[in-house]
Design a protein around this motif. Structure first.
Motif, PDB file in Angstrom:
ATOM      1  N   ALA A  68       0.850  -1.186   0.000  1.00 30.88           N
ATOM      2  CA  ALA A  68       0.000   0.000   0.000  1.00 30.88           C
ATOM      3  C   ALA A  68       0.886   1.236   0.000  1.00 30.88           C
ATOM      4  O   ALA A  68       1.942   1.278   0.638  1.00 30.88           O
ATOM      5  N   GLU A  69       0.460   2.258  -0.725  1.00 28.69           N
ATOM      6  CA  GLU A  69       1.194   3.524  -0.713  1.00 28.69           C
ATOM      7  C   GLU A  69       1.243   4.083   0.707  1.00 28.69           C
ATOM      8  O   GLU A  69       0.246   4.067   1.428  1.00 28.69           O
ATOM      9  N   GLY A  70       2.425   4.536   1.118  1.00 32.31           N
ATOM     10  CA  GLY A  70       2.567   5.104   2.443  1.00 32.31           C
ATOM     11  C   GLY A  70       2.593   4.073   3.556  1.00 32.31           C
ATOM     12  O   GLY A  70       2.388   4.420   4.720  1.00 32.31           O
ATOM     13  N   GLU A  71       2.882   2.820   3.210  1.00 27.81           N
ATOM     14  CA  GLU A  71       2.909   1.759   4.217  1.00 27.81           C
ATOM     15  C   GLU A  71       4.035   2.004   5.220  1.00 27.81           C
ATOM     16  O   GLU A  71       5.076   2.583   4.886  1.00 27.81           O
TER      17      GLU A  71
ATOM     18  N   THR B 148       7.277   1.607   7.304  1.00 28.49           N
ATOM     19  CA  THR B 148       8.509   1.096   6.715  1.00 28.49           C
ATOM     20  C   THR B 148       8.981  -0.234   7.313  1.00 28.49           C
ATOM     21  O   THR B 148       9.806  -0.916   6.700  1.00 28.49           O
TER      22      THR B 148
ATOM     23  N   ALA C 290       7.611  -2.141   4.590  1.00 28.42           N
ATOM     24  CA  ALA C 290       8.118  -1.802   3.259  1.00 28.42           C
ATOM     25  C   ALA C 290       9.620  -2.042   3.112  1.00 28.42           C
ATOM     26  O   ALA C 290      10.071  -2.632   2.115  1.00 28.42           O
TER      27      ALA C 290
ATOM     28  N   ARG D 279       5.651  -3.062  -6.136  1.00 27.37           N
ATOM     29  CA  ARG D 279       4.760  -1.999  -6.595  1.00 27.37           C
ATOM     30  C   ARG D 279       3.971  -1.454  -5.412  1.00 27.37           C
ATOM     31  O   ARG D 279       3.450  -2.213  -4.600  1.00 27.37           O
ATOM     32  N   GLU D 280       3.893  -0.134  -5.321  1.00 18.85           N
ATOM     33  CA  GLU D 280       3.099   0.526  -4.290  1.00 18.85           C
ATOM     34  C   GLU D 280       1.852   1.120  -4.939  1.00 18.85           C
ATOM     35  O   GLU D 280       1.956   1.898  -5.895  1.00 18.85           O
ATOM     36  N   VAL D 281       0.685   0.750  -4.418  1.00 21.18           N
ATOM     37  CA  VAL D 281      -0.578   1.213  -4.999  1.00 21.18           C
ATOM     38  C   VAL D 281      -1.480   1.699  -3.868  1.00 21.18           C
ATOM     39  O   VAL D 281      -1.280   1.352  -2.697  1.00 21.18           O
ATOM     40  N   PRO D 282      -2.475   2.534  -4.170  1.00 19.11           N
ATOM     41  CA  PRO D 282      -3.395   2.992  -3.120  1.00 19.11           C
ATOM     42  C   PRO D 282      -4.044   1.826  -2.385  1.00 19.11           C
ATOM     43  O   PRO D 282      -4.353   0.791  -2.988  1.00 19.11           O
TER      44      PRO D 282
ATOM     45  N   GLN E  73      -3.867   1.036   8.953  1.00 16.19           N
ATOM     46  CA  GLN E  73      -2.747   1.882   8.575  1.00 16.19           C
ATOM     47  C   GLN E  73      -2.285   2.752   9.737  1.00 16.19           C
ATOM     48  O   GLN E  73      -3.078   3.389  10.427  1.00 16.19           O
TER      49      GLN E  73
ATOM     50  N   ASP F  50       2.786  12.050   9.438  1.00 13.04           N
ATOM     51  CA  ASP F  50       2.571  12.436   8.049  1.00 13.04           C
ATOM     52  C   ASP F  50       1.892  13.807   7.960  1.00 13.04           C
ATOM     53  O   ASP F  50       1.040  14.040   7.104  1.00 13.04           O
TER      54      ASP F  50
END
Length: 354
Positions: free
Chosen positions: A104-107, A109, A112, A126-129, A150, A327
């Protein structure tokens, strides 16, 4: 919530003594009095020479069993460690070149980074919404790794859809439940890997983590950095070869930070006594009460994220409220020790800082 649930919750709340309006469980949970007393006893033993490391083995086993009960698995499918990134790294090391990983985007770290280190070994990431993760799973996908809730936003991942998509395409699913275990009943059947840090919603000290999953997926993992605690007989695995690892999931164990487990075991017992369903009802109701007051839509998540004008954290601290900025946004979390008065205090403080 029924009478029994309210009684158990009230009894549990007497185990905490926050010195402020504590809304920062997503950073670190409060430990109950039973855990504090156990840690104080351990500190005295260490300071006076009365500490016996071997005596902690039964405490680790008790915590392993209590966690298994909490999440609905058997204890023989639970490995213990210190940080989730270690276990994500173990999964990452099992990925062959050419594997495709979805994030996921913004996962966070800790999920990630261990997977992104595999880029140099031919793994594609790949990072996706978050809301598009299920539809992005395809025949080339090897692994989907995502937090059940999240860290930055409190958004709940579409777990059911992800389980179906992964099953349809033969991909594995890794869930990080560090921000959900203890308050959210997450369906774990069929989830290949579940990692969890214990110092947030599980109310333990920092220094403990769990790995569980399906027996078939766990069996395909090789220990990334086994030490004496992964031995078939840990206290006979301190020196030299041959390699003599435990059978089953315990071969994936990492040596425990003893105080972390001494404090965690009573905290897990407390959570089991109250029950995740009761805690979920309480936590989500408080969070949605706050959302209503701020004109936000209800989500059922115990974590709330909203815009934070400059200086918000400092002004909340002056008002005796512990929260976090993540964030660029204010993040607050509501757990079993929080009350409606905490919500009212927060809303009042934010109206005065606005």
């Amino acid at each position: 919530m029924d009478h029994t649930g309210r009684a158990r919750l009230s009894q549990a709340q007497s185990q905490f003594s926050p010195g402020n309006t504590y809304l920062n469980t997503a950073t670190h949970g409060l430990i109950p009095h039973t855990a504090r007393l156990a840690l104080e006893r351990n500190t005295r033993e260490v300071a006076t020479g009365g500490f016996s490391p071997g005596a902690v083995d039964s405490v680790v086993d008790a915590a392993r069993s209590a966690y298994a009960r909490l999440v609905g698995v058997t204890a023989d499918r639970v490995a213990v460690g210190t940080h989730t990134s270690q276990f994500v790294g173990t999964v990452a090391a099992s990925l062959p070149p050419g594997s495709e990983v979805l994030l996921a985007e913004g996962e966070f770290t800790s999920i990630a980074f261990p997977l992104l280190t595999r880029l140099e070994h031919g793994v594609r990431v790949r990072e996706v919404p978050l809301d598009r993760l299920p539809e992005e799973v395809g025949p080339t996908t090897t692994l989907v790794a995502v937090a059940a809730v999240q860290s930055a936003t409190g958004e709940i991942a579409p777990i059911e859809e992800l389980r179906t998509a992964c099953a349809d395409h033969g991909a594995r699913l890794l869930l990080d439940t560090s921000q959900s275990a203890g308050w959210l009943s997450t369906p774990l059947d069929g989830v290949d890997y579940i990692v969890c840090s214990t110092y947030k919603w599980l109310l333990g000290p920092r220094g403990g983590a769990f790995l569980t999953g399906t027996a078939e997926a766990l069996a395909q993992l090789s220990p990334l950095a086994p030490g004496w605690f992964a031995g078939a007989d840990p206290w006979d695995s301190l020196y030299g070869g041959p390699l003599r690892l435990a059978e089953g999931t315990r071969r994936l164990d990492l040596a425990p930070v003893w105080p972390a487990w001494i404090g965690l075991a009573p905290a897990l017992d407390l959570l089991n006594e109250v029950g995740v369903a009761t805690i979920n009802e309480h936590d989500a109701a408080l969070a949605d009460r706050f959302r209503n007051a701020m004109g936000l839509a209800e989500t059922g998540s115990a974590i709330v994220s909203l815009p934070a004008p400059e200086g918000t954290a400092e002004r909340l601290a002056e008002a005796g409220i512990s929260a976090a900025i993540r964030d660029g946004r204010l993040r607050v979390g509501f757990h079993l020790y929080n009350t409606e008065e905490d919500v009212e205090h927060l809303v009042k403080a934010l109206s005065e800082t606005g």
